[in-house]
Design an enzyme around this catalytic site. Structure first.
Site, mmCIF file in Angstrom:
data_model
loop_
_atom_site.group_PDB
_atom_site.id
_atom_site.type_symbol
_atom_site.label_atom_id
_atom_site.label_comp_id
_atom_site.label_asym_id
_atom_site.label_seq_id
_atom_site.Cartn_x
_atom_site.Cartn_y
_atom_site.Cartn_z
ATOM 1 N N ARG A 1 0.818 -1.220 0.000
ATOM 2 C CA ARG A 1 0.000 0.000 0.000
ATOM 3 C C ARG A 1 0.845 1.260 0.000
ATOM 4 O O ARG A 1 0.382 2.329 -0.408
ATOM 5 C CB ARG A 1 -1.006 -0.036 1.151
ATOM 6 N N GLU B 1 6.094 -11.433 15.036
ATOM 7 C CA GLU B 1 5.667 -12.169 16.228
ATOM 8 C C GLU B 1 5.976 -13.666 16.049
ATOM 9 O O GLU B 1 6.507 -14.313 16.944
ATOM 10 C CB GLU B 1 4.169 -11.939 16.427
HETATM 11 P P1 AMP Z 1 4.872 -3.144 11.170
HETATM 12 O O1 AMP Z 1 6.112 -3.657 10.492
HETATM 13 O O2 AMP Z 1 4.459 -3.967 12.345
HETATM 14 O O3 AMP Z 1 4.982 -1.662 11.508
HETATM 15 O O4 AMP Z 1 3.681 -3.321 10.146
HETATM 16 C C1 AMP Z 1 3.496 -2.396 9.137
HETATM 17 C C2 AMP Z 1 3.039 -3.032 7.844
HETATM 18 O O5 AMP Z 1 2.027 -4.013 8.050
HETATM 19 C C3 AMP Z 1 2.451 -1.961 6.955
HETATM 20 O O6 AMP Z 1 2.998 -2.120 5.650
HETATM 21 C C4 AMP Z 1 0.957 -2.172 7.003
HETATM 22 O O7 AMP Z 1 0.414 -2.108 5.700
HETATM 23 C C5 AMP Z 1 0.748 -3.565 7.593
HETATM 24 N N1 AMP Z 1 -0.144 -3.573 8.785
HETATM 25 C C6 AMP Z 1 0.194 -3.905 10.050
HETATM 26 N N2 AMP Z 1 -0.838 -3.835 10.886
HETATM 27 C C7 AMP Z 1 -1.895 -3.436 10.147
HETATM 28 C C8 AMP Z 1 -3.276 -3.151 10.452
HETATM 29 N N3 AMP Z 1 -3.790 -3.273 11.683
HETATM 30 N N4 AMP Z 1 -4.075 -2.741 9.434
HETATM 31 C C9 AMP Z 1 -3.579 -2.603 8.179
HETATM 32 N N5 AMP Z 1 -2.305 -2.849 7.836
HETATM 33 C C10 AMP Z 1 -1.456 -3.268 8.804
#
Ligand code: AMP
Length: 176
Positions: A64, A101
């Site tokens: 996205r 995780e």
């Molecule tokens: P992180 O690496 O944990 O910061 O996760 C970020 C990535 O995971 C981003 O590219 C988001 O598109 C996706 N992502 C993680 N959690 C969500 C959520 N609750 N809703 C939508 N996309 C998420």
């Protein structure tokens, strides 16, 4: 046409409980994309404070981040660089793994995507734990890029992802 407000954009983000697995509240931005005024407004807000000529490239994270990043790059008149999931980029790459995780993920960038010293703005739709953006930043630093900012449409504050992004200026439009 007046730009959409953050309240209007927030109202269009759809919360989908238990997707893709139980316990996750998925923030679905497709209703924002489907509305031309809201989509354009998100780009305005993401680039708020970014002066013309202050950024050489926009880097977007799979998948996205490509949508917002590409639109922002065109708006700013600069190039766009994708950080992709491992195995998707056809040319020589640098790779960076990070822990989830359960298990791990790997992201990649073309070795010639950014020149040393170029000023880049990193964009993604959502900051959760920060692992993905931190890995993308490591790739950019390996190429000698200067990360001038890391901007997200949405931030899940309770996951404290910002703490993993070091001293770089981090900005999000809508926080939960
Ligand atoms: P992180 O690496 O944990 O910061 O996760 C970020 C990535 O995971 C981003 O590219 C988001 O598109 C996706 N992502 C993680 N959690 C969500 C959520 N609750 N809703 C939508 N996309 C998420």
């Amino acid at each position: 046409m007046t730009s959409a407000t953050l309240a209007e954009i927030e109202a269009a983000i759809r919360n989908v409980p238990d997707f893709p697995k139980p316990g996750i509240q998925f923030k679905d931005i497709t209703p924002v994309l489907a509305d031309g005024r809201l989509f354009s407004g998100v780009i305005d807000h993401l680039l708020d404070g970014v002066k013309p000529g202050s950024v050489d490239k926009i880097v977007g994270i799979d998948a996205r981040g490509f949508i917002f990043g590409a639109a922002a790059a065109v708006r700013l008149g600069v190039g766009f660089v994708p950080v992709r999931k491992k195995g998707k980029l056809p040319w020589a790459t640098h790779e960076q793994s990070y822990d989830l995780e359960y298990g791990s993920n790997t992201v990649a960038i073309h070795v010639d995507a950014v020149q040393a010293g170029e000023r880049v703005l990193l964009l993604d739709d959502l900051l959760a734990t920060g692992g993905t953006a931190a890995a993308a930043m490591q790739l950019l630093e390996r190429l000698g890029a200067k990360v001038v900012g890391v901007n997200f449409v949405i931030e899940l504050k309770f996951l404290e992802g910002r703490a993993r992004l070091g001293a770089h200026p981090v900005r999000s439009l809508i926080a939960y």
